[in-house]
Design a protein around this motif. Structure first.
Motif, PDB file in Angstrom:
ATOM      1  N   UNK A  65     -17.857  40.406 -79.534  1.00 37.89           N
ATOM      2  CA  UNK A  65     -17.092  39.769 -78.712  1.00 37.89           C
ATOM      3  C   UNK A  65     -16.737  39.877 -77.589  1.00 37.89           C
ATOM      4  N   UNK A  66     -17.363  40.761 -76.895  1.00 36.49           N
ATOM      5  CA  UNK A  66     -17.123  41.190 -75.428  1.00 36.49           C
ATOM      6  C   UNK A  66     -18.203  41.041 -74.571  1.00 36.49           C
ATOM      7  N   UNK A  67     -18.066  41.055 -73.236  1.00 35.54           N
ATOM      8  CA  UNK A  67     -19.047  41.236 -72.209  1.00 35.54           C
ATOM      9  C   UNK A  67     -19.885  42.331 -72.487  1.00 35.54           C
ATOM     10  N   UNK A 104     -31.135  39.318 -64.199  1.00 35.83           N
ATOM     11  CA  UNK A 104     -29.884  38.649 -64.243  1.00 35.83           C
ATOM     12  C   UNK A 104     -28.697  39.429 -63.413  1.00 35.83           C
ATOM     13  N   UNK A 113     -27.634  42.719 -64.112  1.00 35.88           N
ATOM     14  CA  UNK A 113     -26.848  43.654 -64.973  1.00 35.88           C
ATOM     15  C   UNK A 113     -27.361  44.943 -64.507  1.00 35.88           C
ATOM     16  N   UNK A 141     -27.798  41.385 -58.030  1.00 36.80           N
ATOM     17  CA  UNK A 141     -26.398  41.183 -57.909  1.00 36.80           C
ATOM     18  C   UNK A 141     -25.963  40.003 -56.476  1.00 36.80           C
ATOM     19  N   UNK A 190     -31.448  36.475 -77.589  1.00 36.66           N
ATOM     20  CA  UNK A 190     -29.618  36.109 -77.354  1.00 36.66           C
ATOM     21  C   UNK A 190     -29.916  34.489 -77.537  1.00 36.66           C
ATOM     22  N   UNK A 238     -25.739  32.008 -74.941  1.00 39.05           N
ATOM     23  CA  UNK A 238     -25.457  33.336 -74.032  1.00 39.05           C
ATOM     24  C   UNK A 238     -26.456  33.285 -72.796  1.00 39.05           C
ATOM     25  N   UNK A 274     -25.382  31.998 -69.485  1.00 38.10           N
ATOM     26  CA  UNK A 274     -24.525  32.630 -68.666  1.00 38.10           C
ATOM     27  C   UNK A 274     -24.637  34.144 -68.332  1.00 38.10           C
ATOM     28  N   UNK A 275     -25.810  34.333 -68.705  1.00 36.37           N
ATOM     29  CA  UNK A 275     -26.076  35.803 -68.186  1.00 36.37           C
ATOM     30  C   UNK A 275     -26.317  36.473 -67.082  1.00 36.37           C
ATOM     31  N   UNK A 276     -26.169  35.176 -66.170  1.00 37.20           N
ATOM     32  CA  UNK A 276     -26.063  35.542 -64.562  1.00 37.20           C
ATOM     33  C   UNK A 276     -24.599  35.420 -63.982  1.00 37.20           C
ATOM     34  N   UNK A 326     -21.598  36.686 -65.814  1.00 30.79           N
ATOM     35  CA  UNK A 326     -20.590  37.181 -67.055  1.00 30.79           C
ATOM     36  C   UNK A 326     -19.344  37.443 -66.657  1.00 30.79           C
ATOM     37  N   UNK A 327     -19.016  37.578 -65.086  1.00 34.27           N
ATOM     38  CA  UNK A 327     -17.680  38.067 -64.697  1.00 34.27           C
ATOM     39  C   UNK A 327     -16.937  36.795 -64.383  1.00 34.27           C
ATOM     40  N   UNK A 335     -15.627  34.837 -69.578  1.00 31.97           N
ATOM     41  CA  UNK A 335     -14.687  35.971 -70.252  1.00 31.97           C
ATOM     42  C   UNK A 335     -13.522  36.030 -69.798  1.00 31.97           C
ATOM     43  N   UNK A 360     -12.503  40.802 -70.356  1.00 27.90           N
ATOM     44  CA  UNK A 360     -13.470  41.550 -70.968  1.00 27.90           C
ATOM     45  C   UNK A 360     -13.996  40.827 -72.286  1.00 27.90           C
ATOM     46  N   UNK A 361     -13.268  39.961 -72.814  1.00 25.71           N
ATOM     47  CA  UNK A 361     -13.652  39.053 -74.350  1.00 25.71           C
ATOM     48  C   UNK A 361     -14.523  37.748 -73.854  1.00 25.71           C
ATOM     49  N   UNK A 362     -15.660  37.719 -74.504  1.00 23.62           N
ATOM     50  CA  UNK A 362     -16.453  36.284 -74.350  1.00 23.62           C
ATOM     51  C   UNK A 362     -15.600  35.172 -74.708  1.00 23.62           C
ATOM     52  N   UNK A 387     -16.042  32.343 -76.333  1.00 21.23           N
ATOM     53  CA  UNK A 387     -17.138  31.598 -76.941  1.00 21.23           C
ATOM     54  C   UNK A 387     -17.246  30.030 -76.991  1.00 21.23           C
ATOM     55  N   UNK A 394     -18.214  29.103 -73.771  1.00 26.53           N
ATOM     56  CA  UNK A 394     -19.533  29.121 -73.621  1.00 26.53           C
ATOM     57  C   UNK A 394     -20.298  28.105 -74.287  1.00 26.53           C
TER      58      UNK A 394
END
Lengths: 356, 533
Positions: free
Chosen positions: A217-219, A237, A239, B361, B384, B388, B391-393, B395-396, B401, B404-406, B408, B411
């Motif tokens: 559930x988290x990033x 990406x 990371x 980044x 994935x 997912x 949005x991997x580029x 994530x912040x 999120x 820190x929780x996605x 969903x 998304x």
């Protein structure tokens, strides 16, 4: 003609069913060595069952045995998700246990509310650092962490031995190489009077739930999965791949370290070099059996602990070697690996028109 | 089934060097068949990838196999080569003496013994071995002390001279560029003295001149009896190079014709069932500079060919096309702009800042959107989900999120909207992206890049391996992004693509970048080969 075709989308029922079938399969296969040992098979299975579920004591013994396996299983599952092959759970377990007795045997004194978290933290840090070393060697020099973390186990065990003969040796132990006992304030409390199962079990369940939440559930969980599945794309990406890798290494080591704390502060009370009968290694089997799922780890640890405790009791009453437990656990791993293959691939007979 | 691969006999008549004697005249293809596929059918679950396809190949003929992605071309060739077991149908091969054999299905070994060779679109080389080891792999006995490398090397060198396909025999494959690897693949097949050669998009990474050389050498081998099946998306090549064209669509053969009687419009109609609609390029309206590379250099040992003193200005609202054969510094340039490689010297000015290097980044933070060359390796994380990967580029971001929780639900909404807008087709947004086809993966990456409205877009081989429709869609999207004000760097080995999309054309050779005003294939080809125009 037999053809092996990958399944497009392995069905959920199949992925969940495979470990279950593997567990049952390995138990059934145990009949073969049992027969060789000349034991009446049905009766042996009965003994194995009552050895776990026959009494409150035996059941809590199984839970006690499962406790360290949940921690080491989580340690392996979290690391393997990031394709970090931590084979050093055993060593990290001992590092955690050593840190716990170092901090918890009178060096610092305080109330349990302070002492219990403190020994856990000390153990986690020690275990975490124990895996950080191989991980740094991996990221900096490309050293294979399978080799380094595995070999570190032996170094750590000998180091623990040295410490127990030296600085950590209990002067009251009449010459036995064992540490001073953990002070009462730092001991993980018993859950049921007169039973050995302790608070470490609840902590293990809680940790598995937290690990599940983080992974799913988290990033952070997404990042860990991304790095494990395709580090190049994760880097592309944006990371911080190395940092994620090192953080996973630390977390994995910390989990194994807590396994050591839990054993020493919840069960034994002091550290000896026979604290763990290979919990670190068995944790790898637990993680594989669980398909690297944190909640699955709990189920897999309970199954493997049942096999150990049940077979122990059966071997005592039936006079069969207790190595049968190791055999069953190993067979369950093979069954899981085979089952995983059948879950991912379809095998079918094909007939071809016009074939010669 | 797991038989060891038998060595290819070296003493067979018509070894490589003899095949390509160049003094023979061009003869009309004989009608004597060497290969016949009959009723080839393959189902994957409910999808019929190949539906009773018949195909004949005559001795000394070049047959072009055309079709969109997913039309069944590769499936058909994999059945021919025994990598797939056909559900129905049979493969007939005629030997030189006229003897007919039916290849047992599902046995690549049988195809190899029948001297059928295949050059795959996706390379099948061992990266840690040298070129010569890769070529010889499988042709030598396992326990053979005397490897007779000298004879093999001599044969290869003769092959290289005759085919015009140069490859450094002693370098490790992992040090080679994509283009060089492809040449090794072709040499590998030629070395095995094949009678039937299947080429899957062989010229994707060659200069026009190299492609012409390849055609010439294949043509001369064909005159000596080699038969070629040639899969391509480049119509110009198909028309110029093949004797006959077969078109597949949705797993069925929709047409077959002699090349002499074919024209572009009719072929495309057979392929996609409608008139071909290439995006029209309108002139761009360049604005301020968004990225400037100032005397950027990379040592050749750090990245293939490196970069030599490259200066490049990219302005808002223009597409700068970089033509060139792969392995001439494009990957260094792309990696610098993607933030994967720090130059040895020079400055990168982006968004008014002068930097020594980018990382992924900071590249993203400066509004550089990246469409990577290898979409499977760098572009997506196959395990994935589609949602997912979209949005991997970022994530912040707040819609991805919270604490820190996605998120969903957010998304999923994002994924639904983008799949719709960019026509990403697959089993759904929660399915693993591995289940998407190449074209849909590219659309996913395009959606991810374009939705953030980047001021700079690096498009590295954005249409490689895509069918017409998908490629045209990518081109249209890039032009639309340009018109919205993005500066685009288009790196492509497909000169036709560069010419059709770019407002300015630059040519990369040996790590240097040269601008050209020419729009002529021939003169740009000269620059690609390192000759001054």
């Amino acid at each position: 003609m037999i053809e092996i075709v990958p399944r497009e989308q392995p069905s959920r029922r199949l992925t969940a069913g495979v470990p279950l079938l593997a567990a049952i399969g390995s138990l059934l296969l145990a009949a073969i060595p049992l027969a060789f040992a000349g034991a009446p098979i049905i009766e042996a299975y009965g003994q194995m069952f009552t050895g776990v579920f026959g009494s409150l004591f035996s059941f809590t013994e199984m839970l006690t045995r499962a406790t360290p396996l949940i921690f080491t299983g989580l340690a392996a599952a979290v690391a393997f998700r990031a394709k970090l092959w931590n084979i050093g759970g055993e060593g990290q377990l001992y590092l955690g246990a050593m840190a716990a007795v170092w901090v918890g045997s009178g060096m610092i004194e305080g109330p349990p509310i302070l002492m219990v978290p403190l020994v856990l933290l000390a153990g986690a840090i020690a275990g975490g650092l124990g895996m950080l070393g191989p991980a740094v060697l991996k990221t900096r020099f490309g050293a294979d962490e399978v080799v380094t973390s595995l070999l570190l186990n032996f170094i750590i065990l000998i180091f623990v031995q040295m410490m127990l003969e030296g600085p950590l040796k209990d002067p009251m132990s009449l010459g036995w190489p064992q540490s001073e006992p953990i002070i009462d304030e730092a001991v993980l409390p018993q859950l049921i009077a007169k039973m050995r199962v302790h608070a470490g079990f609840l902590l293990a369940i809680g940790t598995a739930v937290v690990a599940h939440v983080i992974m799913a559930m988290t990033v952070w969980g997404l990042r860990i999965r991304a790095v494990g599945e395709n580090a190049a794309a994760a880097r592309h990406a944006g990371m911080p791949v190395k940092r994620i890798f090192l953080a996973v290494a630390f977390a994995s080591g910390a989990l194994a370290g807590i396994a050591g704390v839990s054993e020493v502060a919840g069960l034994k009370g002091y550290l000896t070099t026979d604290l763990s009968p290979g919990f670190g290694y068995t944790g790898i089997v637990v993680a594989m059996l669980a398909g690297l799922s944190p909640l699955g780890v709990v189920a897999a640890a309970l199954f493997i602990a049942s096999v150990f405790v049940g077979t122990d009791s059966m071997s005592r009453t039936m006079g069969v070697s207790s190595f049968l437990a190791d055999l069953t656990v190993s067979m369950s791993l093979i069954c899981v690996l085979l089952g995983g293959f059948f879950a991912r691939f379809q095998i079918r007979r094909v007939r071809t028109e016009g074939a010669a | 089934m797991a038989l060891p691969v038998a060595p290819v006999p070296h003493a067979l008549p018509g070894s490589g060097a003899a095949l390509i004697a160049s003094d023979t005249r061009h003869e009309m293809t004989t009608s004597k068949p060497v290969l016949s596929l009959r009723g080839m059918t393959k189902r994957f679950g409910s999808v019929v990838a190949a539906d009773h396809i018949d195909l004949e190949l005559a001795r000394g003929e070049v047959l072009a196999l055309l079709g969109e992605n997913g039309a069944g071309k590769t499936t058909l060739m994999n059945m021919l080569f025994g990598q797939y077991t056909a559900d129905a149908g049979s493969v007939h091969v005629w030997h030189e003496d006229g003897a007919e054999i039916i290849l047992p299905p599902g046995q690549p070994q049988a195809a190899i013994e029948a001297r059928i060779g295949m050059v795959h679109q996706h390379f099948t080389l061992a990266e840690n071995l040298s070129v010569i080891d890769n070529i010889l792999l499988g042709t030598e006995r396992l326990l053979h002390l005397n490897r007779n490398r000298r004879a093999a090397r001599a044969k290869l060198e003769a092959l290289m001279i005759h085919s015009g396909l140069e490859a450094p025999l002693d370098r490790k494959v992992r040090d080679l560029s994509v283009g060089e690897r492809q040449r090794v693949e072709i040499l590998k097949a030629l070395y095995r003295d094949v009678r039937i050669l299947v080429l899957d998009e062989p010229t994707a990474v060659l200069t026009p001149q190299e492609a012409d050389t390849l055609f010439a050498s294949v043509r001369s081998m064909v005159e000596n009896g080699l038969s070629v099946i040639f899969i391509s998306h480049k119509l110009r090549e198909v028309l110029a190079f093949s004797d006959r064209i077969a078109v597949l669509r949705h797993g069925k053969k929709t047409g077959e014709m002699r090349t002499a009687e074919a024209d572009t419009a009719s072929i495309i109609r057979m392929m996609i069932g409608e008139e071909h609609d290439m995006p029209e390029r309108t002139p761009g309206m360049p604005g301020d500079t968004v990225v400037r590379l100032d005397s950027v250099s990379v040592h050749p040992e750090r990245e293939t060919r490196g970069l030599r003193d490259v200066t490049l200005d990219l302005r808002r609202g223009e597409i700068v096309g970089i033509a060139g054969v792969s392995g001439n510094g494009q990957s260094a340039l792309a990696q610098i702009l993607s933030g994967l490689l720090a130059p040895d010297s020079g400055r990168i000015e982006v968004g008014g800042e002068s930097l020594a290097a980018l990382n992924p980044r900071t590249a993203l933070a400066h509004g550089i959107g990246r469409i990577p060359e290898d979409r499977h390796h760098d572009g997506i994380i196959a395990a994935l989900s589609v949602a997912e990967n979209l949005v991997i580029e970022r994530l912040d971001d707040a819609d991805v999120q919270r604490g820190g929780f996605l998120r969903r639900a957010s998304m999923a909404a994002n994924a639904e909207a983008l799949s719709e807008a960019y026509d990403v087709r697959g089993p759904g947004i929660h399915a693993r992206s591995a289940l998407l086809s190449g074209g849909n993966i590219q659309k996913l990456i395009l959606a991810r890049v374009l939705e953030t409205h980047p001021s700079v877009i690096l498009a590295n081989q954005p249409t490689r391996g895509l069918d017409f429709r998908a490629a045209a869609e990518v081109s249209r999207r890039l032009i639309a992004a340009r018109d919205r004000g993005a500066g685009i760097i288009l790196i492509s080995e497909d000169l036709d693509e560069v010419l059709s999309l770019a407002d300015r054309v630059l040519v990369m050779h040996a790590g240097e970048l040269v601008e050209t005003d020419s729009r002529e294939r021939a003169s740009i080809g000269q620059l690609m080969a390192g000759h001054a125009a």
